[in-house]
Design a protein around this motif. Structure first.
Motif, PDB file in Angstrom:
ATOM      1  N   LEU A 155      10.007  -6.409   6.308  1.00 19.94           N
ATOM      2  CA  LEU A 155      10.517  -5.701   5.420  1.00 19.94           C
ATOM      3  C   LEU A 155      10.955  -4.360   6.193  1.00 19.94           C
ATOM      4  N   ALA A 156      12.014  -4.087   6.314  1.00 22.51           N
ATOM      5  CA  ALA A 156      12.492  -2.792   7.049  1.00 22.51           C
ATOM      6  C   ALA A 156      12.430  -1.814   6.286  1.00 22.51           C
ATOM      7  N   ILE A 157      11.845  -0.616   6.858  1.00 25.74           N
ATOM      8  CA  ILE A 157      11.492   0.653   6.127  1.00 25.74           C
ATOM      9  C   ILE A 157      12.508   1.752   6.639  1.00 25.74           C
ATOM     10  N   HIS A 158      13.419   2.191   5.870  1.00 24.49           N
ATOM     11  CA  HIS A 158      14.397   3.435   6.197  1.00 24.49           C
ATOM     12  C   HIS A 158      14.405   4.645   5.719  1.00 24.49           C
ATOM     13  N   SER A 159      13.318   4.866   4.959  1.00 27.66           N
ATOM     14  CA  SER A 159      12.902   6.262   4.298  1.00 27.66           C
ATOM     15  C   SER A 159      11.493   6.748   4.281  1.00 27.66           C
ATOM     16  N   LYS A 160      11.139   7.833   4.260  1.00 26.76           N
ATOM     17  CA  LYS A 160       9.825   8.428   4.205  1.00 26.76           C
ATOM     18  C   LYS A 160       9.378   7.935   2.708  1.00 26.76           C
ATOM     19  N   ASP A 161      10.154   8.013   1.656  1.00 25.14           N
ATOM     20  CA  ASP A 161       9.664   7.366   0.396  1.00 25.14           C
ATOM     21  C   ASP A 161       9.346   5.927   0.362  1.00 25.14           C
ATOM     22  N   ALA A 162      10.132   4.880   0.814  1.00 26.13           N
ATOM     23  CA  ALA A 162       9.750   3.655   1.185  1.00 26.13           C
ATOM     24  C   ALA A 162       8.588   3.329   1.970  1.00 26.13           C
ATOM     25  N   TRP A 163       8.589   4.174   3.042  1.00 23.44           N
ATOM     26  CA  TRP A 163       7.043   4.251   3.845  1.00 23.44           C
ATOM     27  C   TRP A 163       6.063   4.541   2.863  1.00 23.44           C
ATOM     28  N   SER A 164       6.129   5.492   1.962  1.00 24.08           N
ATOM     29  CA  SER A 164       4.809   6.019   1.450  1.00 24.08           C
ATOM     30  C   SER A 164       4.461   5.006   0.206  1.00 24.08           C
TER      31      SER A 164
ATOM     32  N   ALA B 253       7.537 -15.280   8.914  1.00 26.22           N
ATOM     33  CA  ALA B 253       7.828 -16.684   8.089  1.00 26.22           C
ATOM     34  C   ALA B 253       6.600 -17.437   8.099  1.00 26.22           C
ATOM     35  N   LYS B 254       5.832 -17.663   9.358  1.00 22.56           N
ATOM     36  CA  LYS B 254       4.862 -18.342   9.446  1.00 22.56           C
ATOM     37  C   LYS B 254       3.534 -17.949   8.966  1.00 22.56           C
ATOM     38  N   TYR B 255       3.331 -16.547   9.220  1.00 24.03           N
ATOM     39  CA  TYR B 255       1.867 -16.103   8.378  1.00 24.03           C
ATOM     40  C   TYR B 255       2.525 -15.263   7.215  1.00 24.03           C
ATOM     41  N   THR B 256       2.685 -15.948   6.038  1.00 24.75           N
ATOM     42  CA  THR B 256       3.145 -15.441   4.971  1.00 24.75           C
ATOM     43  C   THR B 256       2.014 -14.671   4.196  1.00 24.75           C
ATOM     44  N   ASP B 257       0.882 -14.687   4.730  1.00 23.92           N
ATOM     45  CA  ASP B 257      -0.588 -13.888   4.180  1.00 23.92           C
ATOM     46  C   ASP B 257      -0.646 -12.599   4.618  1.00 23.92           C
ATOM     47  N   VAL B 258       0.327 -12.318   5.765  1.00 24.34           N
ATOM     48  CA  VAL B 258       0.641 -10.840   6.164  1.00 24.34           C
ATOM     49  C   VAL B 258       1.673 -10.376   6.110  1.00 24.34           C
ATOM     50  N   VAL B 259       1.519  -8.932   5.866  1.00 22.84           N
ATOM     51  CA  VAL B 259       2.843  -8.169   5.518  1.00 22.84           C
ATOM     52  C   VAL B 259       3.446  -7.618   6.948  1.00 22.84           C
ATOM     53  N   PHE B 260       4.550  -7.712   6.847  1.00 18.69           N
ATOM     54  CA  PHE B 260       5.673  -7.396   8.299  1.00 18.69           C
ATOM     55  C   PHE B 260       6.365  -6.184   7.915  1.00 18.69           C
ATOM     56  N   LEU B 261       6.249  -5.000   8.550  1.00 15.41           N
ATOM     57  CA  LEU B 261       7.191  -3.966   8.404  1.00 15.41           C
ATOM     58  C   LEU B 261       7.962  -3.879   9.552  1.00 15.41           C
ATOM     59  N   LYS B 262       9.148  -3.184   9.597  1.00 14.59           N
ATOM     60  CA  LYS B 262       9.872  -2.644  10.653  1.00 14.59           C
ATOM     61  C   LYS B 262      10.364  -1.412  10.486  1.00 14.59           C
ATOM     62  N   ILE B 263       9.800  -0.578  11.413  1.00 16.55           N
ATOM     63  CA  ILE B 263      10.283   0.962  11.485  1.00 16.55           C
ATOM     64  C   ILE B 263      11.053   1.417  12.592  1.00 16.55           C
ATOM     65  N   ASP B 264      12.132   2.124  12.647  1.00 19.90           N
ATOM     66  CA  ASP B 264      13.024   2.444  13.547  1.00 19.90           C
ATOM     67  C   ASP B 264      12.465   3.842  13.621  1.00 19.90           C
ATOM     68  N   VAL B 265      12.111   3.999  14.982  1.00 20.87           N
ATOM     69  CA  VAL B 265      11.466   5.187  15.453  1.00 20.87           C
ATOM     70  C   VAL B 265      12.291   6.456  15.572  1.00 20.87           C
ATOM     71  N   ASP B 266      13.659   6.195  15.659  1.00 23.64           N
ATOM     72  CA  ASP B 266      14.646   7.293  15.717  1.00 23.64           C
ATOM     73  C   ASP B 266      15.020   7.386  13.969  1.00 23.64           C
ATOM     74  N   GLU B 267      14.903   6.750  13.257  1.00 22.90           N
ATOM     75  CA  GLU B 267      15.097   6.877  11.493  1.00 22.90           C
ATOM     76  C   GLU B 267      14.033   7.495  10.980  1.00 22.90           C
ATOM     77  N   LEU B 268      12.722   7.185  11.403  1.00 20.83           N
ATOM     78  CA  LEU B 268      11.516   7.729  10.879  1.00 20.83           C
ATOM     79  C   LEU B 268      10.553   8.165  11.985  1.00 20.83           C
ATOM     80  N   SER B 269      11.092   9.234  12.643  1.00 22.61           N
ATOM     81  CA  SER B 269      10.261   9.823  13.868  1.00 22.61           C
ATOM     82  C   SER B 269       8.729  10.508  13.366  1.00 22.61           C
ATOM     83  N   GLU B 270       8.782  10.865  12.124  1.00 18.87           N
ATOM     84  CA  GLU B 270       7.741  11.651  11.782  1.00 18.87           C
ATOM     85  C   GLU B 270       6.600  10.416  11.610  1.00 18.87           C
ATOM     86  N   VAL B 271       6.858   9.412  10.975  1.00 18.56           N
ATOM     87  CA  VAL B 271       6.100   8.176  10.932  1.00 18.56           C
ATOM     88  C   VAL B 271       5.656   7.466  12.122  1.00 18.56           C
ATOM     89  N   ALA B 272       6.554   7.477  13.025  1.00 19.40           N
ATOM     90  CA  ALA B 272       6.085   7.301  14.349  1.00 19.40           C
ATOM     91  C   ALA B 272       5.038   7.895  14.946  1.00 19.40           C
TER      92      ALA B 272
END
Length: 126
Positions: A21-30, A67-86
């Protein structure tokens, strides 16, 4: 070694859908954080950047793990897009993978080390 050179489409699941799941906003991250911070489920956050060579190198591997570990949540955050979260997660190099369970960091892998990342996921997902 085949995974290293797979296309992103090949790294997706059989149904062709990425489990990252790609996160592109602070709201989506929250929203994601609120829904998983009290969970016993492992969450792996990939902090990366579009200009980062090692990040692009490991991306198909990360998608394959999702795809292999379906019991784990995988997120992707671009540090330039969400520098505060990084900054909140003290990310200083890319890629950085932060493993979280129950709202706490339980592991971290800095760099495109797929063996170390896989090992930590195996250890912490139970």
């Amino acid at each position: 070694m085949g995974l290293l050179f797979s296309s992103p489409a090949a790294a997706a699941s059989d149904d062709g859908v990425s489990h990252v799941l790609a996160i592109h906003s602070k709201d989506a991250w929250s929203d994601q954080w609120q829904s998983h911070k009290d969970s016993s489920k492992l969450m792996v956050i990939d902090f990366s950047a579009s200009w980062c060579g090692p990040c692009r190198f490991i991306e198909p591997v990360f998608k394959s793990m999702a795809a292999k570990y379906t019991d784990v949540v995988f997120l992707k955050i671009d540090v330039d897009e969400l520098s505060e979260v990084a900054q909140q997660w003290r990310v200083q190099a890319m890629p950085t993978f932060v493993l979280v369970k129950g709202g706490d960091e339980v592991g971290r892998v800095v760099g495109a080390d797929q063996n170390e990342l896989n090992k930590k996921i195996e250890q912490l997902r139970a």
